[in-house]
Scaffold this motif. Structure first.
Motif, PDB file in Angstrom:
ATOM      1  N   ILE A   7       0.606  -1.099  -0.068  1.00 44.78           N
ATOM      2  CA  ILE A   7      -0.020  -0.058  -0.046  1.00 44.78           C
ATOM      3  C   ILE A   7       0.826   1.370  -0.054  1.00 44.78           C
ATOM      4  O   ILE A   7       0.519   2.225  -0.586  1.00 44.78           O
ATOM      5  CB  ILE A   7      -0.812   0.112   1.304  1.00 44.78           C
ATOM      6  CG1 ILE A   7      -2.183   0.908   0.936  1.00 44.78           C
ATOM      7  CG2 ILE A   7      -0.218   0.441   2.483  1.00 44.78           C
ATOM      8  CD1 ILE A   7      -3.217   0.626  -0.201  1.00 44.78           C
ATOM      9  N   PHE A   8       1.939   1.094   0.386  1.00 45.07           N
ATOM     10  CA  PHE A   8       2.937   2.301   0.561  1.00 45.07           C
ATOM     11  C   PHE A   8       3.287   2.790  -0.852  1.00 45.07           C
ATOM     12  O   PHE A   8       3.432   3.918  -1.085  1.00 45.07           O
ATOM     13  CB  PHE A   8       4.410   2.018   1.408  1.00 45.07           C
ATOM     14  CG  PHE A   8       5.136   3.116   1.557  1.00 45.07           C
ATOM     15  CD1 PHE A   8       4.872   4.244   2.483  1.00 45.07           C
ATOM     16  CD2 PHE A   8       6.415   3.096   1.083  1.00 45.07           C
ATOM     17  CE1 PHE A   8       5.828   5.316   2.636  1.00 45.07           C
ATOM     18  CE2 PHE A   8       7.282   4.044   0.979  1.00 45.07           C
ATOM     19  CZ  PHE A   8       6.909   5.125   1.887  1.00 45.07           C
ATOM     20  N   LEU A  25       2.070   7.349  -5.252  1.00 47.52           N
ATOM     21  CA  LEU A  25       1.842   7.962  -6.261  1.00 47.52           C
ATOM     22  C   LEU A  25       0.685   9.077  -5.754  1.00 47.52           C
ATOM     23  O   LEU A  25       0.680  10.268  -6.252  1.00 47.52           O
ATOM     24  CB  LEU A  25       1.115   6.905  -7.203  1.00 47.52           C
ATOM     25  CG  LEU A  25       2.132   5.903  -7.606  1.00 47.52           C
ATOM     26  CD1 LEU A  25       1.202   5.008  -8.351  1.00 47.52           C
ATOM     27  CD2 LEU A  25       3.132   6.382  -8.628  1.00 47.52           C
ATOM     28  N   ASN A  26       0.017   8.628  -4.925  1.00 45.55           N
ATOM     29  CA  ASN A  26      -1.314   9.421  -4.442  1.00 45.55           C
ATOM     30  C   ASN A  26      -0.597  10.923  -3.697  1.00 45.55           C
ATOM     31  O   ASN A  26      -1.109  11.791  -3.798  1.00 45.55           O
ATOM     32  CB  ASN A  26      -2.138   8.904  -3.474  1.00 45.55           C
ATOM     33  CG  ASN A  26      -3.218   9.872  -3.007  1.00 45.55           C
ATOM     34  OD1 ASN A  26      -3.326  10.002  -1.861  1.00 45.55           O
ATOM     35  ND2 ASN A  26      -4.249  10.335  -3.890  1.00 45.55           N
ATOM     36  N   PHE A  27       0.276  10.535  -2.896  1.00 44.45           N
ATOM     37  CA  PHE A  27       0.925  11.806  -2.187  1.00 44.45           C
ATOM     38  C   PHE A  27       1.516  12.656  -3.292  1.00 44.45           C
ATOM     39  O   PHE A  27       1.466  14.025  -3.111  1.00 44.45           O
ATOM     40  CB  PHE A  27       2.181  11.068  -1.264  1.00 44.45           C
ATOM     41  CG  PHE A  27       2.882  12.106  -0.515  1.00 44.45           C
ATOM     42  CD1 PHE A  27       2.449  12.423   0.773  1.00 44.45           C
ATOM     43  CD2 PHE A  27       3.857  13.026  -0.784  1.00 44.45           C
ATOM     44  CE1 PHE A  27       2.807  13.347   1.466  1.00 44.45           C
ATOM     45  CE2 PHE A  27       4.457  13.758  -0.241  1.00 44.45           C
ATOM     46  CZ  PHE A  27       3.917  14.266   1.150  1.00 44.45           C
ATOM     47  N   THR A  28       2.294  12.142  -4.409  1.00 43.93           N
ATOM     48  CA  THR A  28       2.720  13.168  -5.110  1.00 43.93           C
ATOM     49  C   THR A  28       1.538  13.804  -5.993  1.00 43.93           C
ATOM     50  O   THR A  28       1.769  14.886  -6.152  1.00 43.93           O
ATOM     51  CB  THR A  28       3.471  12.119  -6.361  1.00 43.93           C
ATOM     52  OG1 THR A  28       4.526  11.362  -5.767  1.00 43.93           O
ATOM     53  CG2 THR A  28       4.184  13.090  -7.679  1.00 43.93           C
ATOM     54  N   TRP A  29       0.654  13.086  -6.456  1.00 48.19           N
ATOM     55  CA  TRP A  29      -0.634  14.091  -6.796  1.00 48.19           C
ATOM     56  C   TRP A  29      -1.123  15.056  -5.870  1.00 48.19           C
ATOM     57  O   TRP A  29      -1.243  16.166  -6.389  1.00 48.19           O
ATOM     58  CB  TRP A  29      -1.826  12.976  -7.021  1.00 48.19           C
ATOM     59  CG  TRP A  29      -3.104  13.663  -7.555  1.00 48.19           C
ATOM     60  CD1 TRP A  29      -3.396  14.031  -8.734  1.00 48.19           C
ATOM     61  CD2 TRP A  29      -3.894  14.165  -6.725  1.00 48.19           C
ATOM     62  NE1 TRP A  29      -4.774  14.556  -8.812  1.00 48.19           N
ATOM     63  CE2 TRP A  29      -5.099  14.898  -7.621  1.00 48.19           C
ATOM     64  CE3 TRP A  29      -4.401  14.188  -5.432  1.00 48.19           C
ATOM     65  CZ2 TRP A  29      -6.148  15.393  -7.203  1.00 48.19           C
ATOM     66  CZ3 TRP A  29      -5.631  14.816  -5.031  1.00 48.19           C
ATOM     67  CH2 TRP A  29      -6.305  15.439  -6.055  1.00 48.19           C
ATOM     68  N   TRP A  30      -1.148  14.896  -4.621  1.00 48.01           N
ATOM     69  CA  TRP A  30      -1.585  15.962  -3.768  1.00 48.01           C
ATOM     70  C   TRP A  30      -0.598  17.182  -3.607  1.00 48.01           C
ATOM     71  O   TRP A  30      -0.935  18.131  -3.771  1.00 48.01           O
ATOM     72  CB  TRP A  30      -1.418  15.297  -2.005  1.00 48.01           C
ATOM     73  CG  TRP A  30      -2.811  14.784  -1.913  1.00 48.01           C
ATOM     74  CD1 TRP A  30      -3.254  13.301  -1.721  1.00 48.01           C
ATOM     75  CD2 TRP A  30      -3.981  15.394  -1.361  1.00 48.01           C
ATOM     76  NE1 TRP A  30      -4.244  13.367  -1.702  1.00 48.01           N
ATOM     77  CE2 TRP A  30      -5.027  14.508  -1.426  1.00 48.01           C
ATOM     78  CE3 TRP A  30      -4.052  16.718  -1.226  1.00 48.01           C
ATOM     79  CZ2 TRP A  30      -6.306  14.877  -0.840  1.00 48.01           C
ATOM     80  CZ3 TRP A  30      -5.525  17.133  -0.912  1.00 48.01           C
ATOM     81  CH2 TRP A  30      -6.418  16.054  -0.772  1.00 48.01           C
ATOM     82  N   VAL A  31       0.893  16.813  -3.658  1.00 49.34           N
ATOM     83  CA  VAL A  31       1.732  18.094  -3.748  1.00 49.34           C
ATOM     84  C   VAL A  31       1.587  18.729  -4.871  1.00 49.34           C
ATOM     85  O   VAL A  31       1.879  19.976  -4.853  1.00 49.34           O
ATOM     86  CB  VAL A  31       3.170  17.334  -3.505  1.00 49.34           C
ATOM     87  CG1 VAL A  31       4.210  18.332  -3.603  1.00 49.34           C
ATOM     88  CG2 VAL A  31       3.149  16.716  -1.933  1.00 49.34           C
ATOM     89  N   ASN A  32       1.503  17.978  -6.083  1.00 44.79           N
ATOM     90  CA  ASN A  32       1.372  18.637  -7.318  1.00 44.79           C
ATOM     91  C   ASN A  32       0.140  19.391  -7.574  1.00 44.79           C
ATOM     92  O   ASN A  32       0.231  20.550  -8.298  1.00 44.79           O
ATOM     93  CB  ASN A  32       1.648  17.828  -8.463  1.00 44.79           C
ATOM     94  CG  ASN A  32       3.114  17.264  -8.514  1.00 44.79           C
ATOM     95  OD1 ASN A  32       4.129  17.826  -8.070  1.00 44.79           O
ATOM     96  ND2 ASN A  32       3.409  16.028  -9.173  1.00 44.79           N
ATOM     97  N   ARG A  33      -0.988  19.045  -7.151  1.00 44.12           N
ATOM     98  CA  ARG A  33      -2.207  19.525  -7.452  1.00 44.12           C
ATOM     99  C   ARG A  33      -2.839  20.639  -6.344  1.00 44.12           C
ATOM    100  O   ARG A  33      -3.551  21.358  -6.885  1.00 44.12           O
ATOM    101  CB  ARG A  33      -3.334  18.750  -7.581  1.00 44.12           C
ATOM    102  CG  ARG A  33      -2.972  17.664  -8.824  1.00 44.12           C
ATOM    103  CD  ARG A  33      -3.277  18.491 -10.038  1.00 44.12           C
ATOM    104  NE  ARG A  33      -4.503  18.817 -10.213  1.00 44.12           N
ATOM    105  CZ  ARG A  33      -5.578  18.103 -10.582  1.00 44.12           C
ATOM    106  NH1 ARG A  33      -5.457  16.758 -10.952  1.00 44.12           N
ATOM    107  NH2 ARG A  33      -6.850  18.714 -10.835  1.00 44.12           N
ATOM    108  N   LYS A  34      -2.135  20.507  -5.112  1.00 48.37           N
ATOM    109  CA  LYS A  34      -3.148  21.045  -4.014  1.00 48.37           C
ATOM    110  C   LYS A  34      -2.265  22.038  -3.400  1.00 48.37           C
ATOM    111  O   LYS A  34      -2.786  22.783  -2.271  1.00 48.37           O
ATOM    112  CB  LYS A  34      -3.608  20.108  -3.204  1.00 48.37           C
ATOM    113  CG  LYS A  34      -4.837  19.278  -3.951  1.00 48.37           C
ATOM    114  CD  LYS A  34      -5.838  20.061  -4.234  1.00 48.37           C
ATOM    115  CE  LYS A  34      -6.911  19.326  -5.168  1.00 48.37           C
ATOM    116  NZ  LYS A  34      -7.706  20.136  -5.716  1.00 48.37           N
ATOM    117  N   ASP A  35      -1.040  22.641  -4.027  1.00 51.83           N
ATOM    118  CA  ASP A  35      -0.068  23.422  -3.277  1.00 51.83           C
ATOM    119  C   ASP A  35      -0.011  24.689  -4.503  1.00 51.83           C
ATOM    120  O   ASP A  35       0.928  24.775  -5.173  1.00 51.83           O
ATOM    121  CB  ASP A  35       1.227  22.930  -2.865  1.00 51.83           C
ATOM    122  CG  ASP A  35       2.262  23.914  -2.194  1.00 51.83           C
ATOM    123  OD1 ASP A  35       1.630  24.873  -1.758  1.00 51.83           O
ATOM    124  OD2 ASP A  35       3.285  23.537  -1.997  1.00 51.83           O
ATOM    125  N   ALA A  36      -0.857  25.612  -4.298  1.00 53.21           N
ATOM    126  CA  ALA A  36      -1.120  26.651  -5.395  1.00 53.21           C
ATOM    127  C   ALA A  36       0.174  27.541  -5.595  1.00 53.21           C
ATOM    128  O   ALA A  36       0.733  27.528  -6.813  1.00 53.21           O
ATOM    129  CB  ALA A  36      -2.073  27.436  -5.236  1.00 53.21           C
TER     130      ALA A  36
END
Length: 881
Positions: free
Chosen positions: A507-508, A513-524
């Motif tokens: 799961i890690f 992959l999901n963590f990278t999506w968060w960093v790229n999409r939600k830190d304006a």
């Protein structure tokens, strides 16, 4: 091999293809109509496209619904109980409720039913439905709720008076498996009224219609083979399942029809088959003798017509089995139920072997029962749904650019844990994470499989985003899945002496992959302060945070940034655990440690003080306007408490076992003090030489808790409110560009239409965040021990360490469901029938959220998704006091 402690534990180990005890279970939805999956409209109006009023006549495409229904894992064959009281204009074969537009607070089921018992293998299951003698008030419920405004309470079935003088039937169903593919069924009907009344029981077996959508699918069949000595023997055949025998004892008749749409009634065109989905209803209620067959079909009901005297109880028996049985009923049938009930008792005694009173055990067991009953076969193939089926008319082309159109990878035909199989008969990503933690106590294998499923390529988007829920897969929910994975790992480690390191590693890798999506999409702005909506907290803010702000600009979110701090620390903790087994992960642990330092620094110091307000001693969202203005949203809500969740303990043995990680931590402390300055006490050891990573420093923690534990602010008799009671007299008001935006304290239902109005985070108590805050306080205590005490409640003069504070909050949450000194359960609100009638008072509903002042249950009434966390709290209190 170690002997399993109970028979149920043994069954859970038999999970190969030949002996899969989960092959049959409660996988039929409580509601399939009104779902996105069944919506083929151009505009996405799912409630209107497939409403309740056509569900008895129109075939479903993606799944089935019924009352206490069971099916095989792929939902080829289904069984459920239907009934008719002689007064309704239709048979009762599915649960009724209001659609999103009909209810004054959105959709809501208007029935009373209770999940009373269940086992992880589903070798024993029990549930109860309350069916009125009088005609069910369908239209009255619609009309009165539509008349009422958002500030008025909902009009419930009990309010109609239909249960006065106990004029109803208790219809209880029990399932017991004699083998993994041999299901014994008992239905008990009890007349709770004083006067005799007629009841028609209609236990029903049917096939999901899989043959009407594309070529090459064999039509299933159910045929009667013989009727001897009062026993009907039927054979149900389906290509993948093969043959199943359905035995029916002492029925008056077998009523066959087809699971086919009634085109003639709905659309005025000829039917494709002589008999259709509502054939049994048309025969029984409307006297159409030609509407049913007596030998074959794809749907069949056993008809039991009975007149029950006041207080009389009648039981019927049925059996669904892969094997031939002669006789199918008798003493062995009854003994199987006795054995399975005893095994269920033994299993739950093993789950909670600690001292616990009868009422706490009742709550815990029914919470687990609800959790297990709300499994559902979830079928949804997005590309096929968008383009339509070969044997059906093509859907409107607008859909190809509409809802979920960018999720063409999504393809589910899985048994999943639902939040509530009527109100939310679809998985919700962040809800599911909480479900898995409760599941870990009773079925860790299923818990792990659910998290892994969310991250599989047919669920997770190619860009790394997890699907939120079917109404909008692209919506953003809090990233709690790493937390859930770690909790499952530790729970299993504690219960069984070992953790599943392979699961944790698997799961890690996906969560990276999901963590990278968060960093790229939600830190304006790339400064480690996060935006992004977070629909999970719905209307908690002054704006709808999932849409562009009406003021322009953007919102730096305290909860958004806190969630990313939590996510980072959870990933760090997993990486450390993996590094203890494989030092390759030490480098990744270092990366998450560094990332957390940047997030904590931004939260506390960006632009001077970050999102911290020193005057108020609280964290706030910050409105960043296009003209450069910065405006703190000074609302006392869970948004400002969530920074407490970003806390992690590093044990000394972990620190010493990872020399490279230790070296990098020490380097940061010595060379980047401006980053390490507010990461709590990473440079100081606490109790047991532990290290602490936290967004919140000791002094800020104390200041926040002063507000949190104030009974005029967050602390209610039943947990922490999502919004402070302070705002009852002091609403937050923002005036900008001639517009007014406000947040008021609303302890019950929402008066706002945000998100359909069926959810409210402006005052009620919500279980998931309370649970996370309790865990966070326990972690702080592991570090500070008795050196940190706070006044609890604020102003009481009672000084408590943080473990004692967490225990107090836990008890308040548990007390929602326990009888008080007057014998009344707060969850029932002020309804006397629920609190005092012996046929109601011990049947416990687990609501979505709870009144911020009196604890009454609100929202979805069977949310033994995340509200099942009460079972974990009871287990912990039983063990530690």
């Amino acid at each position: 091999m170690i002997e399993p402690p109970t028979a149920e534990h043994g069954r859970m180990l038999e999970h190969d293809e030949r002996r899969n005890w989960r092959a049959w279970g409660p996988y039929v939805s409580d509601r399939q109509w009104g779902t996105v999956r069944e919506d083929y409209s151009a505009t996405g109006e799912a409630w209107d496209y497939f409403p309740f009023d056509v569900a008895h006549q129109r075939v479903y495409r993606w799944g089935e619904d019924g009352i206490f229904g069971i099916s095989d894992l792929a939902q080829h064959l289904c069984f459920g109980v239907a009934m008719w009281n002689g007064n309704d204009d239709r048979i009762k074969e599915r649960l009724f409720g209001l659609s999103g537009s009909q209810g004054n607070h959105g959709e809501d089921v208007k029935e009373y039913y209770f999940y009373l018992d269940n086992l992880p293998s589903h070798a024993y299951m029990r549930a109860l439905y309350k069916y009125p003698h009088a005609a069910f008030p369908y239209q009255a419920l619609i009309d009165e709720n539509r008349r009422r405004g958002r500030k008025e309470p909902e009009y419930e079935l009990i309010d109609t008076g239909i249960f006065d003088e106990s004029a109803y039937f208790d219809v209880e169903i029990e399932y017991a498996k004699a083998a993994y593919d041999d299901i014994l069924i008992r239905v008990h009907a009890t007349n709770r009224g004083a006067a005799a009344h007629a009841l028609h029981l209609l236990p029903t077996l049917w096939f999901r219609n899989e043959w009407s959508w594309r070529e090459g699918i064999e039509r299933s069949s159910i045929e009667q083979r013989h009727h001897v000595r009062g026993i009907h023997a039927l054979v149900a055949h389906q290509g993948n399942l093969g043959d199943y025998w359905f035995y029916v004892k002492d029925a008056d008749a077998m009523l066959f029809t087809e699971n086919e749409t009634n085109f003639e009634r709905l659309y005025g065109v000829p039917n494709r088959t002589p008999r259709v989905k509502d054939g049994i209803e048309r025969y029984l209620v409307h006297g159409e003798t030609g509407a049913v067959d007596d030998l074959r079909g794809t749907k069949v009901s056993a008809h039991y017509s009975m007149m029950l005297e006041g207080g009389e109880r009648r039981t019927i028996e049925l059996r669904l089995s892969k094997a031939v049985h002669d006789p199918p009923f008798g003493s062995a049938f009854d003994e199987a139920f006795t054995t399975r009930i005893e095994e269920a008792d033994a299993f739950y005694e093993e789950i909670n072997p600690f001292h616990s009173d009868v009422e706490a055990r009742r709550v815990q067991r029914q919470a687990f029962a609800g959790l297990l009953w709300t499994k559902q076969f979830y079928h949804y193939n997005v590309p096929r749904w968008l383009s339509g089926d070969p044997l059906q008319p093509p859907p409107p082309p607008e859909r190809l650019a509409g809802r979920n159109a960018d999720w063409v990878n999504f393809d589910s035909a899985e048994v999943m844990s639902m939040p509530d199989k009527w109100e939310y008969p679809w998985f919700a990503a962040w809800d599911l994470a909480f479900h898995t933690v409760a599941f870990a106590l009773i079925d860790p294998a299923f818990a792990k499989s659910q998290l892994v499923l969310l991250a599989r390529e047919w669920f997770m988007h190619g860009n790394g985003q997890l699907p939120a829920y079917e109404w909008a897969f692209s919506d953003v929910n809090p990233p709690v899945h790493a937390w859930a994975a770690l909790r499952i790992y530790h729970i299993e480690q504690k219960e069984h002496g070992r953790g599943d390191i392979a699961f944790l590693e698997r799961i890690f890798q996906k969560l990276l992959l999901n963590f990278t999506w968060w960093v790229n999409r939600k830190d304006a702005q790339g400064n480690n302060v996060f935006q992004g909506g977070f629909l999970g907290l719905d209307n908690i803010g002054v704006f709808d945070r999932s849409r562009p702000l009406p003021t322009g600009g953007f919102l730096n979110q305290s909860d958004g940034t806190s969630w990313m701090g939590v996510y980072t620390l959870n990933m760090l903790a997993i990486a450390i655990e993996l590094a203890m087994h494989n030092n390759v992960y030490e480098d990744i642990a270092i990366k998450f440690f560094e990332h957390f330092l940047y997030i904590a620094n931004a939260m506390n110091h960006l632009g001077g003080s970050g999102l911290w307000n020193h005057e108020d001693g609280f964290y706030y969202d910050m409105l960043m306007l296009d003209d450069g203005q910065k405006m703190p949203m000074r609302i006392h809500s869970m948004v400002g408490l969530l920074p407490l969740l970003a806390v992690e303990i590093i044990e000394p043995e972990e620190f010493d076992a990872l020399p490279e990680f230790k070296r990098r931590v020490e380097w940061f402390i010595n060379h980047r003090p401006e980053l390490a300055r507010n990461v709590a006490s990473i440079d100081e050891t606490g109790v047991g030489q532990r290290r602490l990573l936290s967004i919140v420093s000791r002094d800020r923690l104390a200041r926040i808790l002063k507000t949190t534990l104030d009974e005029d602010e967050f602390l209610s008799p039943y947990g922490l409110r999502a919004l402070s009671r302070y705002h009852k007299e002091h609403p937050f008001i923002l005036r900008l560009d001639g517009h007014e935006y406000r947040v008021d304290y609303e302890p019950a239902e929402s008066s706002s239409g945000l998100f359909g109005g069926n959810s409210n985070w402006r005052g009620p108590v919500w279980y998931p965040l309370n649970y996370l805050l309790i865990e966070a306080l326990q972690k702080f205590h592991y570090y500070y021990g008795g050196t940190l005490k706070v006044e609890s409640p604020t102003g009481s003069g009672n000084m408590c360490d943080l473990w004692e504070v967490s225990a107090m909050l836990s008890s308040r949450l548990i007390n929602l469901f326990l009888p008080d000194e007057n014998g009344r359960r707060p969850v029932f609100g002020g309804v006397d029938t629920f609190n005092t009638d012996p046929n109601w008072r011990d049947n416990i509903p687990f609501y979505e959220y709870f009144h911020g002042d009196n604890g009454a249950g609100i929202g979805a009434s069977h949310q033994t998704g995340w509200t099942a966390l009460v079972a974990k709290l009871i287990e912990q209190r039983s063990e530690y006091g």
